[in-house]
Write a protein that holds these residues in place. Structure first.
Motif, PDB file in Angstrom:
ATOM      1  N   GLY A  84       0.805  -1.125   0.020  1.00  0.00           N
ATOM      2  CA  GLY A  84      -0.091  -0.128  -0.145  1.00  0.00           C
ATOM      3  C   GLY A  84       0.830   1.175  -0.082  1.00  0.00           C
ATOM      4  N   ASN A  85       1.818   1.229   0.986  1.00  0.00           N
ATOM      5  CA  ASN A  85       2.681   2.276   0.760  1.00  0.00           C
ATOM      6  C   ASN A  85       3.377   2.560  -0.414  1.00  0.00           C
ATOM      7  N   LEU A  86       3.830   1.505  -0.977  1.00  0.00           N
ATOM      8  CA  LEU A  86       4.365   1.224  -2.623  1.00  0.00           C
ATOM      9  C   LEU A  86       3.378   2.230  -3.525  1.00  0.00           C
ATOM     10  N   MET A  87       2.219   1.923  -3.488  1.00  0.00           N
ATOM     11  CA  MET A  87       1.284   2.657  -4.616  1.00  0.00           C
ATOM     12  C   MET A  87       1.110   3.965  -4.089  1.00  0.00           C
ATOM     13  N   ALA A  88       0.875   4.331  -2.781  1.00  0.00           N
ATOM     14  CA  ALA A  88       0.708   5.647  -2.674  1.00  0.00           C
ATOM     15  C   ALA A  88       2.047   6.556  -2.941  1.00  0.00           C
ATOM     16  N   ASP A  89       3.235   5.959  -2.738  1.00  0.00           N
ATOM     17  CA  ASP A  89       4.227   6.580  -2.889  1.00  0.00           C
ATOM     18  C   ASP A  89       4.497   6.791  -4.439  1.00  0.00           C
ATOM     19  N   VAL A  90       4.164   5.727  -5.256  1.00  0.00           N
ATOM     20  CA  VAL A  90       4.142   5.794  -6.723  1.00  0.00           C
ATOM     21  C   VAL A  90       3.440   7.055  -7.231  1.00  0.00           C
ATOM     22  N   VAL A  91       2.229   7.271  -6.788  1.00  0.00           N
ATOM     23  CA  VAL A  91       1.436   8.188  -7.286  1.00  0.00           C
ATOM     24  C   VAL A  91       1.792   9.555  -6.845  1.00  0.00           C
ATOM     25  N   MET A  92       2.417   9.943  -5.409  1.00  0.00           N
ATOM     26  CA  MET A  92       3.104  10.928  -5.080  1.00  0.00           C
ATOM     27  C   MET A  92       4.281  11.397  -5.989  1.00  0.00           C
ATOM     28  N   GLU A  93       5.187  10.269  -6.489  1.00  0.00           N
ATOM     29  CA  GLU A  93       6.392  10.617  -7.188  1.00  0.00           C
ATOM     30  C   GLU A  93       6.125  11.001  -8.573  1.00  0.00           C
ATOM     31  N   GLN A  94       5.108   9.962  -8.969  1.00  0.00           N
ATOM     32  CA  GLN A  94       4.808  10.140 -10.618  1.00  0.00           C
ATOM     33  C   GLN A  94       4.089  11.206 -10.938  1.00  0.00           C
ATOM     34  N   ALA A  95       2.884  11.527 -10.191  1.00  0.00           N
ATOM     35  CA  ALA A  95       1.811  12.302 -10.727  1.00  0.00           C
ATOM     36  C   ALA A  95       2.370  13.752 -10.053  1.00  0.00           C
ATOM     37  N   GLY A  96       3.440  13.937  -9.119  1.00  0.00           N
ATOM     38  CA  GLY A  96       3.633  14.914  -8.456  1.00  0.00           C
ATOM     39  C   GLY A  96       4.306  15.955  -9.405  1.00  0.00           C
ATOM     40  N   SER A  97       5.132  15.440 -10.155  1.00  0.00           N
ATOM     41  CA  SER A  97       6.144  16.145 -11.421  1.00  0.00           C
ATOM     42  C   SER A  97       5.046  16.816 -12.333  1.00  0.00           C
ATOM     43  N   VAL A  98       4.102  15.957 -12.518  1.00  0.00           N
ATOM     44  CA  VAL A  98       3.030  16.408 -13.629  1.00  0.00           C
ATOM     45  C   VAL A  98       2.416  17.641 -13.191  1.00  0.00           C
ATOM     46  N   PHE A  99       1.859  17.259 -11.912  1.00  0.00           N
ATOM     47  CA  PHE A  99       1.129  18.385 -11.199  1.00  0.00           C
ATOM     48  C   PHE A  99       1.796  19.556 -11.282  1.00  0.00           C
ATOM     49  N   LYS A 100       2.921  19.490 -10.508  1.00  0.00           N
ATOM     50  CA  LYS A 100       3.842  20.708 -10.610  1.00  0.00           C
ATOM     51  C   LYS A 100       4.234  21.320 -11.569  1.00  0.00           C
ATOM     52  N   SER A 101       4.285  20.752 -12.893  1.00  0.00           N
ATOM     53  CA  SER A 101       4.649  21.500 -13.993  1.00  0.00           C
ATOM     54  C   SER A 101       3.429  22.096 -14.666  1.00  0.00           C
ATOM     55  N   ARG A 102       2.097  21.581 -14.259  1.00  0.00           N
ATOM     56  CA  ARG A 102       1.060  22.239 -14.858  1.00  0.00           C
ATOM     57  C   ARG A 102       0.555  23.507 -13.871  1.00  0.00           C
ATOM     58  N   THR A 103       0.518  23.229 -12.665  1.00  0.00           N
ATOM     59  CA  THR A 103       0.020  24.164 -11.684  1.00  0.00           C
ATOM     60  C   THR A 103       1.142  25.071 -10.913  1.00  0.00           C
ATOM     61  N   GLY A 104       2.334  24.256 -10.870  1.00  0.00           N
ATOM     62  CA  GLY A 104       3.330  25.337  -9.758  1.00  0.00           C
ATOM     63  C   GLY A 104       3.116  24.705  -8.338  1.00  0.00           C
ATOM     64  N   ASN A 105       2.198  23.879  -7.966  1.00  0.00           N
ATOM     65  CA  ASN A 105       1.863  23.669  -6.866  1.00  0.00           C
ATOM     66  C   ASN A 105       2.262  21.946  -6.695  1.00  0.00           C
ATOM     67  N   GLU A 106       2.552  21.639  -5.328  1.00  0.00           N
ATOM     68  CA  GLU A 106       2.966  20.420  -4.924  1.00  0.00           C
ATOM     69  C   GLU A 106       1.819  19.693  -4.090  1.00  0.00           C
ATOM     70  N   ILE A 107       1.924  18.377  -4.505  1.00  0.00           N
ATOM     71  CA  ILE A 107       0.864  17.416  -4.132  1.00  0.00           C
ATOM     72  C   ILE A 107       1.227  17.198  -2.523  1.00  0.00           C
ATOM     73  N   ASP A 108       0.311  17.502  -1.703  1.00  0.00           N
ATOM     74  CA  ASP A 108       0.561  17.432  -0.271  1.00  0.00           C
ATOM     75  C   ASP A 108       0.534  15.910   0.295  1.00  0.00           C
ATOM     76  N   MET A 109      -0.512  15.019  -0.167  1.00  0.00           N
ATOM     77  CA  MET A 109      -0.918  13.938   0.399  1.00  0.00           C
ATOM     78  C   MET A 109      -1.406  13.098  -0.710  1.00  0.00           C
ATOM     79  N   VAL A 110      -1.219  11.738  -0.413  1.00  0.00           N
ATOM     80  CA  VAL A 110      -1.883  10.912  -1.287  1.00  0.00           C
ATOM     81  C   VAL A 110      -2.959   9.844  -0.421  1.00  0.00           C
ATOM     82  N   LEU A 111      -4.279   9.706  -1.001  1.00  0.00           N
ATOM     83  CA  LEU A 111      -5.052   8.555  -0.391  1.00  0.00           C
ATOM     84  C   LEU A 111      -5.677   7.658  -1.409  1.00  0.00           C
ATOM     85  N   LEU A 112      -5.389   6.588  -1.140  1.00  0.00           N
ATOM     86  CA  LEU A 112      -5.877   5.349  -2.129  1.00  0.00           C
ATOM     87  C   LEU A 112      -6.823   4.474  -1.273  1.00  0.00           C
ATOM     88  N   ASN A 113      -7.499   3.647  -1.814  1.00  0.00           N
ATOM     89  CA  ASN A 113      -8.217   2.618  -1.143  1.00  0.00           C
ATOM     90  C   ASN A 113      -7.648   1.236  -1.044  1.00  0.00           C
TER      91      ASN A 113
END
Length: 252
Positions: A84-113
């Motif tokens: 579960g930690n792996l999946m959440a960390d993957v989202v933080m790392e992989q989506a974080g760079s995309v989100f920052k490049s588009r918005t200039g903001n950092e992802i604060d946290m991740v929640l999956l199920n």
């Protein structure tokens, strides 16, 4: 013109009268259940046609992307698991760079199920097929901007759930009765007057798993990144998976 109208009326009368003697019956419908199993013989011509595509697909799915030093399953922890930690960390790392490049903001946290983890990861080579088994759905990563008040609602949900829902970027401590005693994002106590960028799946954001706190966010950002693709991309760039259970979500 008058004669034309008379002819039309006469024609309609003939049609109506001719139909009166006909009775309409519902046709009998019969159904048969045909099992799709090994008893059905393969069509040799179709098998020959798809063989090259099958070989190419299997080669792609079974190609090694990374190495996993130990088996991971979603039942190996109370409130957090290695997978579960792996999946959440993957989202933080992989989506974080995309989100920052588009918005200039950092992802604060991740929640999956927890239920979204559909398989474990065996010890040994990890392939694209492993990623498809882990996440067979077409779920997209989205980022919801939530108020601090909504984050508190999320914590209440986690108290009731008593489940190892994967998280990243947040540290939660609960007592033995699953009541939150401490919760920090970016090492700071949650502030109800602040807003937080929370990455999750589009399924959960729409209220899946009863996560209603995700609905009607302040702002919703699409990352255009499937969760499974993020996992595959992460596997491709690491040599060996190094993920363990930690203190991000614990009960004392």
């Amino acid at each position: 013109m008058k004669e034309l109208r008379l002819s039309i009326y006469l024609l309609l009368a003939i049609i109506v009268l001719s139909c009166k003697g006909n009775s309409i019956k519902t046709a009998e419908i019969k159904g048969q259940r045909i099992a799709i199993d090994e008893k059905i013989e393969a069509n040799a011509e179709i098998e020959e046609f798809i063989q090259p595509f099958k070989q190419h697909l299997n080669k792609t799915l079974d190609s090694t992307l990374a190495y996993n030093p130990r088996a991971m399953v979603k039942s190996d922890g109370d409130l957090n698991t290695a997978i579960g930690n792996l999946m959440a960390d993957v989202v933080m790392e992989q989506a974080g760079s995309v989100f920052k490049s588009r918005t200039g903001n950092e992802i604060d946290m991740v929640l999956l199920n927890h239920g979204g983890i559909r398989s474990g990861l065996n010890k040994g080579n990890i392939s694209t097929r492993s990623a498809y088994a882990l996440m067979p759905f077409e779920n997209e990563i989205v980022v919801a901007e939530l108020s601090g008040e909504k984050i508190k609602e999320m914590l209440t949900y986690l108290e009731r759930a008593k489940t190892a829902h994967p998280v990243s970027g947040i540290q939660i401590e609960m007592d033995q009765d699953y009541k939150v005693t401490s919760a920090k994002i970016n090492d700071e106590e949650i502030d109800e007057d602040k807003t937080y960028f929370v990455a999750t799946s589009d399924y959960l954001q729409q209220g899946g798993d009863n996560m209603s706190f995700f609905k009607n966010p302040i702002e919703l950002y699409k990352v255009d990144y499937k969760l499974r693709n993020a996992i595959i991309d992460y596997f491709k760039k690491v040599d060996t998976l190094k993920v363990d259970k930690d203190n991000r979500f614990i009960r004392k």
